[in-house]
Write a protein that holds these residues in place. Structure first.
Motif, PDB file in Angstrom:
ATOM      1  N   ILE A  16       0.847  -1.197   0.000  1.00 31.93           N
ATOM      2  CA  ILE A  16       0.000   0.000   0.000  1.00 31.93           C
ATOM      3  C   ILE A  16       0.879   1.242   0.000  1.00 31.93           C
ATOM      4  O   ILE A  16       1.816   1.344   0.796  1.00 31.93           O
ATOM      5  N   SER A  17       0.560   2.183  -0.896  1.00 26.88           N
ATOM      6  CA  SER A  17       1.261   3.468  -0.887  1.00 26.88           C
ATOM      7  C   SER A  17       0.341   4.518  -0.245  1.00 26.88           C
ATOM      8  O   SER A  17      -0.803   4.703  -0.670  1.00 26.88           O
ATOM      9  N   LEU A  18       0.851   5.140   0.816  1.00 25.99           N
ATOM     10  CA  LEU A  18       0.045   6.108   1.579  1.00 25.99           C
ATOM     11  C   LEU A  18       0.588   7.515   1.386  1.00 25.99           C
ATOM     12  O   LEU A  18       1.798   7.681   1.222  1.00 25.99           O
ATOM     13  N   PRO A  19      -0.281   8.532   1.412  1.00 25.06           N
ATOM     14  CA  PRO A  19       0.207   9.911   1.286  1.00 25.06           C
ATOM     15  C   PRO A  19       1.081  10.279   2.487  1.00 25.06           C
ATOM     16  O   PRO A  19       0.833   9.815   3.606  1.00 25.06           O
ATOM     17  N   GLY A  20       2.088  11.104   2.269  1.00 29.72           N
ATOM     18  CA  GLY A  20       3.007  11.486   3.338  1.00 29.72           C
ATOM     19  C   GLY A  20       2.348  12.383   4.357  1.00 29.72           C
ATOM     20  O   GLY A  20       2.415  12.144   5.555  1.00 29.72           O
ATOM     21  N   ARG A  21       1.693  13.423   3.884  1.00 26.77           N
ATOM     22  CA  ARG A  21       1.063  14.386   4.794  1.00 26.77           C
ATOM     23  C   ARG A  21      -0.430  14.411   4.548  1.00 26.77           C
ATOM     24  O   ARG A  21      -0.886  14.306   3.416  1.00 26.77           O
ATOM     25  N   LEU A  22      -1.180  14.582   5.611  1.00 26.19           N
ATOM     26  CA  LEU A  22      -2.638  14.637   5.466  1.00 26.19           C
ATOM     27  C   LEU A  22      -3.122  16.037   5.807  1.00 26.19           C
ATOM     28  O   LEU A  22      -2.553  16.696   6.679  1.00 26.19           O
ATOM     29  N   PRO A  23      -4.194  16.501   5.132  1.00 20.99           N
ATOM     30  CA  PRO A  23      -4.784  17.785   5.526  1.00 20.99           C
ATOM     31  C   PRO A  23      -5.303  17.700   6.959  1.00 20.99           C
ATOM     32  O   PRO A  23      -5.546  16.602   7.474  1.00 20.99           O
ATOM     33  N   ALA A  24      -5.498  18.859   7.590  1.00 22.82           N
ATOM     34  CA  ALA A  24      -6.121  18.880   8.925  1.00 22.82           C
ATOM     35  C   ALA A  24      -7.494  18.234   8.827  1.00 22.82           C
ATOM     36  O   ALA A  24      -8.132  18.267   7.772  1.00 22.82           O
ATOM     37  N   ASP A  25      -7.948  17.619   9.894  1.00 24.56           N
ATOM     38  CA  ASP A  25      -9.290  17.013   9.960  1.00 24.56           C
ATOM     39  C   ASP A  25      -9.452  15.764   9.100  1.00 24.56           C
ATOM     40  O   ASP A  25     -10.575  15.370   8.775  1.00 24.56           O
ATOM     41  N   VAL A  26      -8.316  15.148   8.697  1.00 24.36           N
ATOM     42  CA  VAL A  26      -8.390  13.873   7.978  1.00 24.36           C
ATOM     43  C   VAL A  26      -7.488  12.873   8.675  1.00 24.36           C
ATOM     44  O   VAL A  26      -6.401  13.217   9.147  1.00 24.36           O
ATOM     45  N   ASP A  27      -7.954  11.637   8.734  1.00 27.44           N
ATOM     46  CA  ASP A  27      -7.175  10.560   9.334  1.00 27.44           C
ATOM     47  C   ASP A  27      -7.322   9.327   8.453  1.00 27.44           C
ATOM     48  O   ASP A  27      -8.353   9.158   7.807  1.00 27.44           O
ATOM     49  N   ILE A  28      -6.298   8.478   8.448  1.00 32.67           N
ATOM     50  CA  ILE A  28      -6.417   7.194   7.752  1.00 32.67           C
ATOM     51  C   ILE A  28      -6.380   6.105   8.813  1.00 32.67           C
ATOM     52  O   ILE A  28      -5.432   6.033   9.602  1.00 32.67           O
ATOM     53  N   LEU A  29      -7.418   5.282   8.844  1.00 34.95           N
ATOM     54  CA  LEU A  29      -7.481   4.190   9.815  1.00 34.95           C
ATOM     55  C   LEU A  29      -7.273   2.865   9.095  1.00 34.95           C
ATOM     56  O   LEU A  29      -7.806   2.650   8.010  1.00 34.95           O
ATOM     57  N   HIS A  30      -6.498   1.994   9.724  1.00 35.18           N
ATOM     58  CA  HIS A  30      -6.196   0.696   9.111  1.00 35.18           C
ATOM     59  C   HIS A  30      -7.185  -0.363   9.572  1.00 35.18           C
ATOM     60  O   HIS A  30      -7.637  -0.355  10.712  1.00 35.18           O
ATOM     61  N   ALA A  31      -7.488  -1.305   8.665  1.00 35.00           N
ATOM     62  CA  ALA A  31      -8.339  -2.448   9.032  1.00 35.00           C
ATOM     63  C   ALA A  31      -7.609  -3.722   8.608  1.00 35.00           C
ATOM     64  O   ALA A  31      -6.894  -4.312   9.411  1.00 35.00           O
ATOM     65  N   GLY A  32      -7.737  -4.119   7.337  1.00 35.19           N
ATOM     66  CA  GLY A  32      -7.066  -5.336   6.866  1.00 35.19           C
ATOM     67  C   GLY A  32      -5.696  -5.030   6.308  1.00 35.19           C
ATOM     68  O   GLY A  32      -5.479  -5.068   5.097  1.00 35.19           O
ATOM     69  N   THR A  33      -4.744  -4.727   7.218  1.00 36.05           N
ATOM     70  CA  THR A  33      -3.369  -4.456   6.784  1.00 36.05           C
ATOM     71  C   THR A  33      -2.383  -5.226   7.666  1.00 36.05           C
ATOM     72  O   THR A  33      -2.688  -5.540   8.809  1.00 36.05           O
ATOM     73  N   VAL A  34      -1.211  -5.507   7.098  1.00 33.51           N
ATOM     74  CA  VAL A  34      -0.101  -6.055   7.893  1.00 33.51           C
ATOM     75  C   VAL A  34       1.148  -5.237   7.622  1.00 33.51           C
ATOM     76  O   VAL A  34       1.312  -4.675   6.538  1.00 33.51           O
ATOM     77  N   ARG A  35       2.005  -5.193   8.629  1.00 38.09           N
ATOM     78  CA  ARG A  35       3.280  -4.505   8.474  1.00 38.09           C
ATOM     79  C   ARG A  35       4.306  -5.546   8.035  1.00 38.09           C
ATOM     80  O   ARG A  35       4.431  -6.597   8.683  1.00 38.09           O
ATOM     81  N   LEU A  36       5.025  -5.282   6.955  1.00 41.45           N
ATOM     82  CA  LEU A  36       6.016  -6.238   6.464  1.00 41.45           C
ATOM     83  C   LEU A  36       7.366  -5.984   7.148  1.00 41.45           C
ATOM     84  O   LEU A  36       7.572  -4.941   7.772  1.00 41.45           O
ATOM     85  N   ALA A  37       8.296  -6.943   6.995  1.00 40.86           N
ATOM     86  CA  ALA A  37       9.600  -6.866   7.665  1.00 40.86           C
ATOM     87  C   ALA A  37      10.344  -5.587   7.292  1.00 40.86           C
ATOM     88  O   ALA A  37      11.061  -5.011   8.108  1.00 40.86           O
ATOM     89  N   ASP A  38      10.172  -5.116   6.041  1.00 41.56           N
ATOM     90  CA  ASP A  38      10.895  -3.908   5.607  1.00 41.56           C
ATOM     91  C   ASP A  38      10.194  -2.616   6.053  1.00 41.56           C
ATOM     92  O   ASP A  38      10.605  -1.524   5.669  1.00 41.56           O
ATOM     93  N   GLY A  39       9.118  -2.749   6.855  1.00 42.35           N
ATOM     94  CA  GLY A  39       8.452  -1.552   7.377  1.00 42.35           C
ATOM     95  C   GLY A  39       7.291  -1.091   6.513  1.00 42.35           C
ATOM     96  O   GLY A  39       6.507  -0.248   6.938  1.00 42.35           O
ATOM     97  N   SER A  40       7.167  -1.635   5.307  1.00 45.00           N
ATOM     98  CA  SER A  40       6.024  -1.231   4.475  1.00 45.00           C
ATOM     99  C   SER A  40       4.767  -1.946   4.960  1.00 45.00           C
ATOM    100  O   SER A  40       4.823  -2.866   5.775  1.00 45.00           O
ATOM    101  N   VAL A  41       3.625  -1.488   4.452  1.00 45.53           N
ATOM    102  CA  VAL A  41       2.340  -2.037   4.883  1.00 45.53           C
ATOM    103  C   VAL A  41       1.640  -2.640   3.667  1.00 45.53           C
ATOM    104  O   VAL A  41       1.671  -2.061   2.578  1.00 45.53           O
ATOM    105  N   ALA A  42       1.048  -3.835   3.857  1.00 45.67           N
ATOM    106  CA  ALA A  42       0.390  -4.523   2.744  1.00 45.67           C
ATOM    107  C   ALA A  42      -1.032  -4.923   3.138  1.00 45.67           C
ATOM    108  O   ALA A  42      -1.380  -4.961   4.317  1.00 45.67           O
TER     109      ALA A  42
END
Ligand code: AMP
Ligand code: GLY
Length: 432
Positions: free
Chosen positions: A354-380
């Protein structure tokens, strides 16, 4: 106010709802360390995630002892039905969520229908069956559409709205003959189809004292315009104007008050979330279902609506000291748009980075549900509902606009989402 020591909190669950609860804990002045079991890839970036079977009360109690947690917040229904709160409370550990006796309001639809009829709470007419032949005879002689429900927990999939007699019979044979939902189909509820618009009413309950959170509306179908198969929920917003002040008054008087009184009369000291799914029909609001935990994704739009610390509310409910008059709500509207994995709600793709935006506008959040963190730190991706974009604004239209500015910045193979979250209310607002 006396200075209180901070408490360490343990959250049980792994979805977007639990990520919202985690964010609430991280903001809470009341909370020291937060741990999650089992958690997900996004929660792992913010808190310690522990691999424990949360449906095993003894394993949860052992984890609480090992971590010194002073409050347990239970996200999903399965641990509640398994009696996790009973075991924790009996061991002196405050836990937010009902005991198993209260959790039957979700774990058995047959029990719930009986409860509603006994206490005079408006709901669809229904009959319960434990054998196939009488159930078949009942639907053959009745009207369509008709709703066929596996009584037990079926992860939100055990409901069929049959538009023909043949479909109704096939659903009964699947549930009671082929056992496609296992033991959940040992008992089946056959219910009158209710016409109307649905809403979710989330209550935080402490006996007969309760807080009604702003009414919300889920979007259960996978496709735009409410088409395609049912899902766990593709988006939600609150407050939902289908619950007018008059509907709210009737919900309180005709549904909530008799329900909480009925629980007490039946000897249940209900403490935790009570999710009242209603249909606003021409005859007034009627109960579609109860859940004994926060809705997912409704929780994600309700936590930001609390100006009062949600953890302090949950702790006082767990301790039986809650007063609803102490709670302040925030004005404005909140929406969540769910991003789902390719194939959802059928066979899903997993393991897409998954590629996620670096910065988010105020009043926005990204919540995770079906994700895992991989060994290299990325999220899939690892589940059907992958992420949710939550946005808050002065009104629904601005919250929706903000959410859809961020949604396209998130990228993974197979990603799909609905572009019309909030459509019913937005259409009503445009027509005004
Ligand atoms: P439940 O798991 O009981 O909430 O059912 C899942 C969904 O099926 C609900 O959210 C409604 O959209 C629909 N549904 C359930 N019962 C009825 C009913 N009696 N009439 C119309 N729709 C229903
Ligand atoms: N969003 C519906 C549920 O949590 O059951």
């Amino acid at each position: 106010m006396a200075l209180q020591e901070k408490i360490d909190v343990l959250i049980l669950g792994s979805g977007g709802r639990e990520h919202a609860l985690l964010k609430a804990c991280l903001r809470s002045p009341r909370v020291g360390k937060v741990r999650v079991a089992p958690g997900n890839g996004g929660m792992a970036l913010e808190a310690e995630c522990l691999p424990v079977d949360v449906a095993d009360p003894a394993a949860v109690l052992a984890l609480v002892r090992r971590t010194g947690s002073g409050l347990v917040i239970v996200g999903p229904e399965v641990p509640l039905a398994a009696g996790v709160v009973d075991v924790l409370e009996d061991a002196g550990v405050p836990a937010y969520g009902p005991r198993a006796a209260g959790a039957r309001l979700e774990a058995s639809k047959a029990f719930t229908k009986d409860f509603l009829f006994r206490h005079g709470v408006p709901t669809a007419a229904s009959a319960t069956f434990t054998a196939l032949e009488p159930a078949l005879a009942h639907v053959r002689g009745g009207p369509v559409p008709v709703v066929i429900k596996a009584s037990g927990l079926a992860a939100g999939k055990g409901v069929v709205i049959a538009t023909t007699h043949a479909e109704a019979e096939a659903a009964l044979r699947d549930m009671m003959g082929a056992k496609v939902f296992g033991a959940a189909g040992d008992e089946v509820v056959v219910e009158e189809f209710m016409q109307g618009e649905e809403a979710s009413i989330m209550l935080m309950v402490c006996g007969e004292e309760y807080l009604m959170l702003p009414p919300s509306q889920d979007h259960k179908r996978v496709g735009e315009g409410d088409t395609g198969p049912n899902t766990g929920g593709m988006g939600a917003y609150a407050p939902a104007d289908v619950v007018t002040p008059e509907v709210e008054r009737r919900v309180r008087q005709e549904i909530i008050e008799p329900t909480l009184r009925g629980l007490r009369q039946d000897g249940v000291d209900y403490r935790g979330t009570l999710y009242v799914g209603i249909m606003v029909t021409a005859q007034g609001p009627k109960v579609v279902e109860f859940n004994v935990r926060f809705g997912d994704p409704e929780c994600q739009v309700l936590m930001p609506s609390l100006e009062t610390d949600p953890v302090a509310i949950m702790e006082s409910i767990a301790r039986g000291t809650f007063k609803a008059s102490s709670v302040r709500l925030r004005p404005g509207s909140t929406v969540i748009v769910v991003l789902a994995a390719g194939g959802y709600p059928g066979e899903i793709r997993k393991g897409d980075v998954i590629s996620l935006p670096g910065r988010l506008p105020a009043d926005v959040d990204i919540l995770h549900a079906g994700t895992v963190r991989l060994a290299d730190g990325s999220v899939a991706t690892s589940g059907g509902r992958v992420l949710g974009v939550v946005a808050h604004g002065p009104d629904l239209r601005s919250a929706v606009r903000l959410a859809y500015e961020v949604v396209p910045l998130i990228k993974f193979e197979g990603c799909h989402y609905r572009r019309d979250i909030g459509h019913r209310q937005l259409r009503r607002e445009s027509a005004r």
